[in-house]
Design a protein around this motif. Structure first.
Motif, PDB file in Angstrom:
ATOM      1  N   TYR A   1      -4.833  49.900 -44.559  1.00  0.00           N
ATOM      2  CA  TYR A   1      -3.659  50.194 -45.242  1.00  0.00           C
ATOM      3  C   TYR A   1      -3.888  50.869 -46.601  1.00  0.00           C
ATOM      4  O   TYR A   1      -4.586  49.951 -47.337  1.00  0.00           O
ATOM      5  N   GLU A   2      -3.439  51.886 -46.840  1.00  0.00           N
ATOM      6  CA  GLU A   2      -3.515  52.610 -48.160  1.00  0.00           C
ATOM      7  C   GLU A   2      -2.600  51.788 -49.268  1.00  0.00           C
ATOM      8  O   GLU A   2      -1.388  51.927 -49.163  1.00  0.00           O
ATOM      9  N   LEU A   3      -3.282  51.431 -50.204  1.00  0.00           N
ATOM     10  CA  LEU A   3      -2.585  50.684 -51.451  1.00  0.00           C
ATOM     11  C   LEU A   3      -2.364  51.947 -52.509  1.00  0.00           C
ATOM     12  O   LEU A   3      -1.340  51.532 -52.980  1.00  0.00           O
ATOM     13  N   SER A   4      -3.041  52.877 -52.617  1.00  0.00           N
ATOM     14  CA  SER A   4      -3.089  53.841 -53.535  1.00  0.00           C
ATOM     15  C   SER A   4      -3.808  54.873 -53.014  1.00  0.00           C
ATOM     16  O   SER A   4      -4.372  54.828 -52.102  1.00  0.00           O
ATOM     17  N   ARG A   5      -3.666  56.009 -53.766  1.00  0.00           N
ATOM     18  CA  ARG A   5      -4.817  57.307 -53.398  1.00  0.00           C
ATOM     19  C   ARG A   5      -5.977  56.915 -53.624  1.00  0.00           C
ATOM     20  O   ARG A   5      -6.927  57.775 -53.240  1.00  0.00           O
TER      21      ARG A   5
ATOM     22  N   CYS B   1      -8.707  47.085 -45.456  1.00  0.00           N
ATOM     23  CA  CYS B   1      -8.999  47.076 -44.214  1.00  0.00           C
ATOM     24  C   CYS B   1      -9.487  45.765 -43.514  1.00  0.00           C
ATOM     25  O   CYS B   1      -9.807  44.851 -44.218  1.00  0.00           O
ATOM     26  N   PHE B   2      -9.125  45.757 -42.409  1.00  0.00           N
ATOM     27  CA  PHE B   2      -9.420  44.677 -41.509  1.00  0.00           C
ATOM     28  C   PHE B   2     -10.200  45.117 -40.290  1.00  0.00           C
ATOM     29  O   PHE B   2      -9.845  46.154 -39.756  1.00  0.00           O
TER      30      PHE B   2
ATOM     31  N   TYR C   1      -9.688  63.738 -52.654  1.00  0.00           N
ATOM     32  CA  TYR C   1      -8.856  62.794 -52.061  1.00  0.00           C
ATOM     33  C   TYR C   1      -9.364  62.774 -50.655  1.00  0.00           C
ATOM     34  O   TYR C   1      -9.671  63.646 -50.004  1.00  0.00           O
ATOM     35  N   CYS C   2      -9.791  61.514 -50.252  1.00  0.00           N
ATOM     36  CA  CYS C   2     -10.290  60.958 -48.959  1.00  0.00           C
ATOM     37  C   CYS C   2      -9.327  60.407 -48.390  1.00  0.00           C
ATOM     38  O   CYS C   2      -8.907  59.067 -48.809  1.00  0.00           O
ATOM     39  N   PRO C   3      -8.756  60.552 -47.209  1.00  0.00           N
ATOM     40  CA  PRO C   3      -7.741  59.844 -46.253  1.00  0.00           C
ATOM     41  C   PRO C   3      -8.450  58.751 -45.855  1.00  0.00           C
ATOM     42  O   PRO C   3      -9.400  58.708 -45.528  1.00  0.00           O
ATOM     43  N   PHE C   4      -7.526  57.659 -45.803  1.00  0.00           N
ATOM     44  CA  PHE C   4      -8.135  56.417 -45.030  1.00  0.00           C
ATOM     45  C   PHE C   4      -7.708  56.308 -43.709  1.00  0.00           C
ATOM     46  O   PHE C   4      -8.184  55.515 -42.863  1.00  0.00           O
TER      47      PHE C   4
END
Length: 227
Positions: free
Chosen positions: A174-178, A183-184, A224-227
């Motif tokens: 779950y992205e908290l910020s950029r 993660c779980f 930027y690297c997407p999660f």
């Protein structure tokens, strides 16, 4: 002649694999992440003693694990290459009523892991990936208890110092910020190599493990690297 042809084929396959790895390596983008994770490990063993008798009543033991490493985004956009270091504790207990014996293992390994994360579901700031990797772990500390006697198994003929593990399971983030995401992860692990028979003391031990982790993904580049 047949041997020479076989060697040529093996060299050809090896060269193709090297070329494939090189071509794969240059597909990485500049986006890079640091991952940190920790959690619980529930482990158990498949054990066979020197008489070829298996223990059916071995019980899982909860232990601790920790991991740190890097995650690289590949040009495909949903594929990540990962590598890092791990610290794993494994254990199991059991008994053999036929021989009136009690067994207990307590093992600590430090190792390296490498693998791939494949993202298959994404919704706003939430994503789910399938993670698979292979790890090479070195035995730092290991004891085996038989009844009231404790044995140090490091360097023993029956137990390899190097343990090879295959891991696989889902990863949710779950992205908290950029810059960061929580993660779980759950992974099931199975050892390819843990113990070996030797002489008259022919014991065999295979390790099974379930790992439950919580951690963080942190972007460490300007890209930027997407999660």
């Amino acid at each position: 002649l047949h041997l020479s042809i076989r060697r040529q084929r093996q060299m050809c396959i090896r060269d193709r694999l090297i070329l494939l790895l090189f071509m794969t390596g240059i597909q990485f983008t500049n986006a890079q992440q640091l991952f940190l994770k920790t959690g619980a490990t529930l482990s158990n063993f498949q054990y066979e003693n020197s008489e070829g008798v298996s223990l059916d009543n071995l019980q899982s033991v909860g232990k601790f694990h920790f991991g740190i490493g890097n995650r690289y985004l590949m040009n495909h956009g949903s594929l990540f290459f990962t590598y890092g270091a791990s610290w794993n504790n494994y254990g199991a207990i059991g008994s053999d009523p036929r021989l009136n014996n009690f067994f207990e293992w307590d093992l600590t390994y430090a190792g390296l892991r490498t693998g791939l994360d494949i993202k298959f579901l994404e919704a706003q700031d939430f994503s789910i990936s399938f993670s698979g990797n292979i790890g090479a772990e070195y035995l730092i500390r290991g004891t085996q208890v038989i009844n009231n006697q404790t044995f140090d198994i490091r360097g023993s003929d029956e137990y390899n110092s190097l343990n090879l593990m295959i891991w696989a399971g889902p990863l949710a983030s779950y992205e908290l910020s950029r810059k960061s995401a929580i993660c779980f992860q759950y992974q099931f692990g199975y050892s390819l190599l843990n113990s070996q028979g030797s002489g008259n003391d022919n014991e065999h031990l295979k390790l099974l493990a379930h790992q439950f982790s919580i951690g963080f993904l942190i972007n460490i580049t300007n890209v930027y690297c997407p999660f």
